[in-house]
Design an enzyme around this catalytic site. Structure first.
Site, PDB file in Angstrom:
ATOM      1  N   GLU A   1       5.882  -0.771  -3.808  1.00  0.00           N
ATOM      2  CA  GLU A   1       5.811  -0.598  -2.348  1.00  0.00           C
ATOM      3  C   GLU A   1       7.100  -0.958  -1.596  1.00  0.00           C
ATOM      4  O   GLU A   1       7.055  -1.721  -0.632  1.00  0.00           O
ATOM      5  CB  GLU A   1       4.685  -1.463  -1.772  1.00  0.00           C
ATOM      6  CG  GLU A   1       3.326  -1.090  -2.285  1.00  0.00           C
ATOM      7  CD  GLU A   1       2.234  -2.046  -1.797  1.00  0.00           C
ATOM      8  OE1 GLU A   1       1.179  -1.555  -1.425  1.00  0.00           O
ATOM      9  OE2 GLU A   1       2.445  -3.268  -1.801  1.00  0.00           O
TER      10      GLU A   1
HETATM   11  C1  TNX Z   1      -1.294  -3.273  -3.159  1.00  0.00           C
HETATM   12  S1  TNX Z   1      -0.649  -3.877  -6.060  1.00  0.00           S
HETATM   13  C2  TNX Z   1      -0.263  -4.142  -3.425  1.00  0.00           C
HETATM   14  C3  TNX Z   1      -0.321  -5.515  -2.909  1.00  0.00           C
HETATM   15  C4  TNX Z   1      -1.492  -5.732  -2.012  1.00  0.00           C
HETATM   16  C5  TNX Z   1      -2.696  -5.044  -2.590  1.00  0.00           C
HETATM   17  C6  TNX Z   1      -3.954  -5.273  -1.811  1.00  0.00           C
HETATM   18  C7  TNX Z   1       0.609  -3.620  -5.545  1.00  0.00           C
HETATM   19  C8  TNX Z   1       1.486  -3.202  -6.545  1.00  0.00           C
HETATM   20  N1  TNX Z   1       0.798  -3.814  -4.233  1.00  0.00           N
HETATM   21  O1  TNX Z   1       0.870  -5.867  -2.268  1.00  0.00           O
HETATM   22  O2  TNX Z   1      -1.717  -7.088  -1.900  1.00  0.00           O
HETATM   23  O3  TNX Z   1      -2.459  -3.677  -2.683  1.00  0.00           O
HETATM   24  O4  TNX Z   1      -5.038  -4.719  -2.474  1.00  0.00           O
END
Ligand code: TNX
Length: 466
Positions: free
Chosen positions: A283
């Site tokens: 992300e």
């Molecule tokens: C996605 S998992 C994310 C996290 C968040 C989560 C909440 C991932 C690779 N990134 O930063 O906490 O979703 O469900």
């Protein structure tokens, strides 16, 4: 010689009430005739489990050869009128066998129960986010107990994020000094000292788990930027962040400090335990592709240069090489880079949010959890096959349950979200798939729930459980 009728039960037909989760690979119930007068072990007897090591899996009764790692984790439990005997090739196998024996219900009088078992996948993990809300050594050790009882072997700790920095980095004391007291909603904070980490790693090792530490870069770094403004593209210190948005922070590729920082945190990660280390890479919405590539490849090469393997979330797949692991979390993303990584010898850890994210709400009515990937009830965590969600060409190393803690404040919240879904995910990881197992799983998980209740562990009673 006594007459012995052997009834071999593969599948769970006459086994549903025996309480084992994850379900074993092979179960035999032998009816000994006549031995009805022989007593079965009492409750106290069950606590006295005899264990012994054997040289090979063949000595345990496996007909086909096992892979070396499977042999290390294989176990056999025999419960009959003489008591409970656990045999395995290594102490790890003995631990699994003992954990299985603790879940078993006494076989009926005059029967001898034999469980011969080995896992399907070598990576059976649980990830806990201690960054959004902090959980200390005692809570983590209690979680290790639960994970070990389900025969998991990896504890992944998500140690940094926008909202808090949770691990001491000797070269940069500012990280914990300035950014460990925050959390989502300003619910307090905390961090692990080097000695805390040692305590956790030792406790995990005694319970058969490797700790995979994660420091998430190059995004999810607001806490780092707050502590060390020299890392920031603007050169200034952002305010602490206590919300739940993702993807807004990034490291500067220009600053000299970034390189020192990446090298220091990779040393910290590699000092935690002896297995792979997780470098994040998810992300990065505020990072250009070029910057992302530069930073992730730098971080990965620090780890590779020490001969260690890397784990990255799926966005980082293109920087991984043979022996590394890529963690799939969002099935909606493109999978070409995953398939290409697979061709280079990278293996997949399956954490699809729709099955393995135990921070999703069980149902819309629940107070705890989030719903960005919908709701996830128990059956959804059970009935899937990791090999069918993997892109073609990549080998599945295993399954990891993920608990992000944006909405999770207390230990009871943690276990409520984990249980019973962690039991289902452990079954998929150990047995290889949970497709078609709902009917056999329900009575077994209901039996486990009684054990959780006895121990005062809070759990969610999913539909169908008794
Ligand atoms: C996605 S998992 C994310 C996290 C968040 C989560 C909440 C991932 C690779 N990134 O930063 O906490 O979703 O469900």
């Amino acid at each position: 010689m006594k007459e012995v009728t052997i009834v071999e039960v593969k599948g769970m037909e006459s086994f549903a009430n025996n309480g084992l989760v994850p379900r074993p690979n092979d179960v035999r119930v032998e009816f000994e005739e006549p031995s009805r007068s022989a007593p079965v072990p009492s409750e106290e007897g069950a606590a006295r489990i005899a264990t012994s090591l054997r040289a090979t899996a063949r000595d345990l009764g496996f007909a086909e050869p096992l892979t070396p790692w499977q042999e290390r984790e294989a176990y056999r439990v025999i419960w009959d009128k003489d008591g409970i005997q656990v045999d395995a090739v290594t102490p790890t196998g003995l631990r699994h066998g003992t954990a299985a024996a603790m879940q078993l219900q006494a076989p009926a009088l005059g029967t001898r129960l034999t469980i011969l078992d080995r896992p399907e996948f070598p990576w059976r993990g649980l990830s806990i986010d201690v960054a959004r809300h902090f959980f200390g050594v005692d809570d983590i050790c209690a979680i290790i107990d639960i994970a070990a009882s389900l025969r998991l072997n990896v504890l992944h700790l998500h140690l940094s994020d926008d909202q808090g920095w949770r691990i001491e980095v000797p070269e940069f004391p500012e990280l914990v000094e300035r950014s460990s007291h925050t959390s989502v909603g300003m619910d307090g904070g905390g961090f692990f000292t080097t000695s805390d980490i040692r305590t956790i790693v030792d406790y995990a090792a005694r319970n058969g788990l490797t700790v995979v530490p994660e420091i998430d870069v190059p995004g999810h770094v607001n806490a780092a930027l707050h502590a060390l403004p020299g890392l920031s593209p603007t050169g200034t210190s952002p305010d602490p962040y206590t919300g739940v948005e993702v993807g807004f922070s990034t490291l500067s590729t220009q600053a000299e400090l970034t390189h020192e920082f990446l090298s220091a945190i990779s040393r910290t990660l590699m000092g935690v335990d002896v297995g792979p280390v997780h470098i994040g890479a998810d992300e990065c919405l505020a990072t250009t592709r070029d910057e992302f590539d530069a930073l992730v490849s730098q971080m990965a090469s620090h780890v590779h240069s020490e001969g260690r393997s890397v784990v990255a979330w799926q966005e980082g797949a293109s920087h991984l090489k043979m022996g590394d692991f890529v963690q799939l979390w969002d099935e909606r993303q493109e999978t070409e880079e995953l398939a290409a990584a697979g061709r280079r010898g990278v293996k997949l850890i399956a954490s699809p949010a729709s099955r393995a994210y135990v921070d999703m709400k069980y149902s819309e009515e629940e107070a705890l959890g989030t719903t960005w990937m919908g709701t996830v009830e128990l059956r959804q965590s059970l009935e899937w096959d990791p090999r069918t969600i993997a892109p073609a060409g990549i080998e599945v190393a295993g399954v990891e349950a993920c608990l992000f803690t944006e909405t999770i404040r207390t230990f009871d919240d943690l276990t409520y979200m984990l249980l019973p879904r962690l039991a289902a995910l452990a079954e998929v990881a150990w047995a290889g798939s949970g497709v078609g197992e709902w009917a056999s799983f329900l009575p077994r998980v209901s039996h486990l729930a009684q054990l959780w209740q006895k121990e005062g562990i809070r759990y969610h009673c999913s539909p169908g459980m008794q």
